[in-house]
Structures are given as C-alpha cells and as structure tokens.
Design a protein around this motif. Structure first.
Motif, mmCIF file in Angstrom:
data_model
loop_
_atom_site.group_PDB
_atom_site.id
_atom_site.type_symbol
_atom_site.label_atom_id
_atom_site.label_comp_id
_atom_site.label_asym_id
_atom_site.label_seq_id
_atom_site.Cartn_x
_atom_site.Cartn_y
_atom_site.Cartn_z
ATOM 1 N N ASN A 22 39.342 41.067 51.402
ATOM 2 C CA ASN A 22 40.168 40.821 50.224
ATOM 3 C C ASN A 22 39.252 40.427 49.080
ATOM 4 O O ASN A 22 38.557 39.428 49.160
ATOM 5 N N TRP A 23 39.222 41.229 48.028
ATOM 6 C CA TRP A 23 38.369 40.969 46.883
ATOM 7 C C TRP A 23 39.159 40.194 45.839
ATOM 8 O O TRP A 23 40.366 40.412 45.670
ATOM 9 N N LYS A 24 38.468 39.303 45.139
ATOM 10 C CA LYS A 24 39.105 38.508 44.079
ATOM 11 C C LYS A 24 38.027 38.015 43.126
ATOM 12 O O LYS A 24 36.830 38.104 43.417
ATOM 13 N N ILE A 25 38.467 37.480 41.991
ATOM 14 C CA ILE A 25 37.558 36.824 41.074
ATOM 15 C C ILE A 25 37.111 35.531 41.755
ATOM 16 O O ILE A 25 37.919 34.801 42.324
ATOM 17 N N GLY A 26 35.822 35.241 41.684
ATOM 18 C CA GLY A 26 35.286 34.050 42.341
ATOM 19 C C GLY A 26 35.465 32.785 41.522
ATOM 20 O O GLY A 26 36.211 32.763 40.539
ATOM 21 N N ARG A 27 34.775 31.747 41.919
ATOM 22 C CA ARG A 27 34.831 30.467 41.212
ATOM 23 C C ARG A 27 34.385 30.609 39.762
ATOM 24 O O ARG A 27 34.823 29.885 38.895
ATOM 25 N N ILE A 28 33.481 31.541 39.527
ATOM 26 C CA ILE A 28 32.981 31.829 38.193
ATOM 27 C C ILE A 28 33.645 33.129 37.744
ATOM 28 O O ILE A 28 33.724 34.086 38.511
ATOM 29 N N GLU A 29 34.130 33.180 36.515
ATOM 30 C CA GLU A 29 34.888 34.328 36.014
ATOM 31 C C GLU A 29 34.121 35.646 36.035
ATOM 32 O O GLU A 29 34.716 36.712 36.019
ATOM 33 N N SER A 30 32.805 35.575 36.090
ATOM 34 C CA SER A 30 31.999 36.790 36.007
ATOM 35 C C SER A 30 31.548 37.312 37.369
ATOM 36 O O SER A 30 30.635 38.130 37.439
ATOM 37 N N VAL A 79 32.856 38.772 41.426
ATOM 38 C CA VAL A 79 33.887 39.232 42.354
ATOM 39 C C VAL A 79 33.367 38.927 43.747
ATOM 40 O O VAL A 79 32.198 39.180 44.056
ATOM 41 N N VAL A 80 34.239 38.369 44.576
ATOM 42 C CA VAL A 80 33.864 37.969 45.927
ATOM 43 C C VAL A 80 34.828 38.548 46.945
ATOM 44 O O VAL A 80 35.917 39.002 46.614
ATOM 45 N N LEU A 124 29.630 37.296 47.935
ATOM 46 C CA LEU A 124 29.407 37.980 46.664
ATOM 47 C C LEU A 124 29.461 39.495 46.789
ATOM 48 O O LEU A 124 28.776 40.096 47.602
ATOM 49 N N ILE A 125 30.304 40.102 45.950
ATOM 50 C CA ILE A 125 30.378 41.554 45.806
ATOM 51 C C ILE A 125 29.594 41.961 44.565
ATOM 52 O O ILE A 125 28.792 42.870 44.582
ATOM 53 N N CYS A 126 29.856 41.260 43.463
ATOM 54 C CA CYS A 126 29.271 41.629 42.183
ATOM 55 C C CYS A 126 29.183 40.396 41.302
ATOM 56 O O CYS A 126 30.103 39.571 41.306
ATOM 57 N N GLU A 127 28.099 40.276 40.542
ATOM 58 C CA GLU A 127 27.976 39.136 39.639
ATOM 59 C C GLU A 127 27.545 39.601 38.256
ATOM 60 O O GLU A 127 27.209 40.756 38.066
ATOM 61 N N SER A 128 27.574 38.699 37.320
ATOM 62 C CA SER A 128 27.188 38.977 35.930
ATOM 63 C C SER A 128 28.037 40.083 35.320
ATOM 64 O O SER A 128 27.526 40.948 34.599
ATOM 65 N N ILE A 129 29.329 40.075 35.597
ATOM 66 C CA ILE A 129 30.245 41.055 35.028
ATOM 67 C C ILE A 129 30.540 40.622 33.592
ATOM 68 O O ILE A 129 30.898 39.482 33.331
#
Length: 98
Positions: free
Chosen positions: A5-13, A15-16, A47-52
């Motif tokens: 299940n992917w979602k926005i993480g603790r930081i808005e930028s 995806v986890v 972590l899936i993606c960071e610095s979005i």
C-alpha cells in the motif's frame, strides 16, 4: 506483480510502502539491497520515492499501484472501449510489466 500500500510519508515529498522494497537499480554498497527499518521509522514507511517536487506528483505516484490494478481489471469483452483507449491501456500495462 504485487505492490504494498503506497501513501504519502511523514514528509510531504516522499512516497512510502507498507512492504519492503528491493533495490534493483543501485544495490551496490553503500546502498542496501532492501528497505531498512530505520528508513521506515524516519519516513513513515519503506521508501518508494523521495524529493518529489510537489504534492500533486506525490499523490500521483502514491496512487500508481491502484491505477495499475484498475487498468488490469478492465476487460473489453463486448468491444465497448474505444480502440485508442484500449491501446493506451495495453501499452501502459506492457510498460509496467517489462
């Protein structure tokens, strides 16, 4: 193909995922070959993606597994879906699964 299940993480930028992620792009040290618990604690998931750059892109990335499943579930038994749309659906699935 199974995603967590992917979602926005603790930081808005970021995806986890709730599932560990294998690192197939850069698995050479110092990069780990799989998600670590320390990242889960920091980001709020694996972590899936960071610095979005913006929240709309982050939401789009977070929704990707559900969109993929929706595409796969569409059937064209009666030929009711226009050919151009059906072609886009098939191209998207092919791109994801290669």
């Amino acid at each position: 193909m199974e995603f967590g299940n992917w979602k926005i993480g603790r930081i808005e930028s970021v995806v986890v995922s709730d599932k560990k992620v294998k690192n197939t792009n850069f698995p050479i040290p110092p990069n780990p070959s799989e998600s670590r618990e320390v990242e889960k604690q920091y980001y709020g998931g694996y972590l899936i993606c960071e610095s979005i750059a913006n929240s709309i892109d982050a939401k789009l990335i977070a929704a990707a597994p559900k969109m993929y499943e929706a595409l796969k579930s569409i059937e064209n038994d009666n030929g009711n879906i226009p050919e151009a749309i059906w072609k886009l659906r098939n191209e998207a699935i092919k791109e994801i699964e290669k």
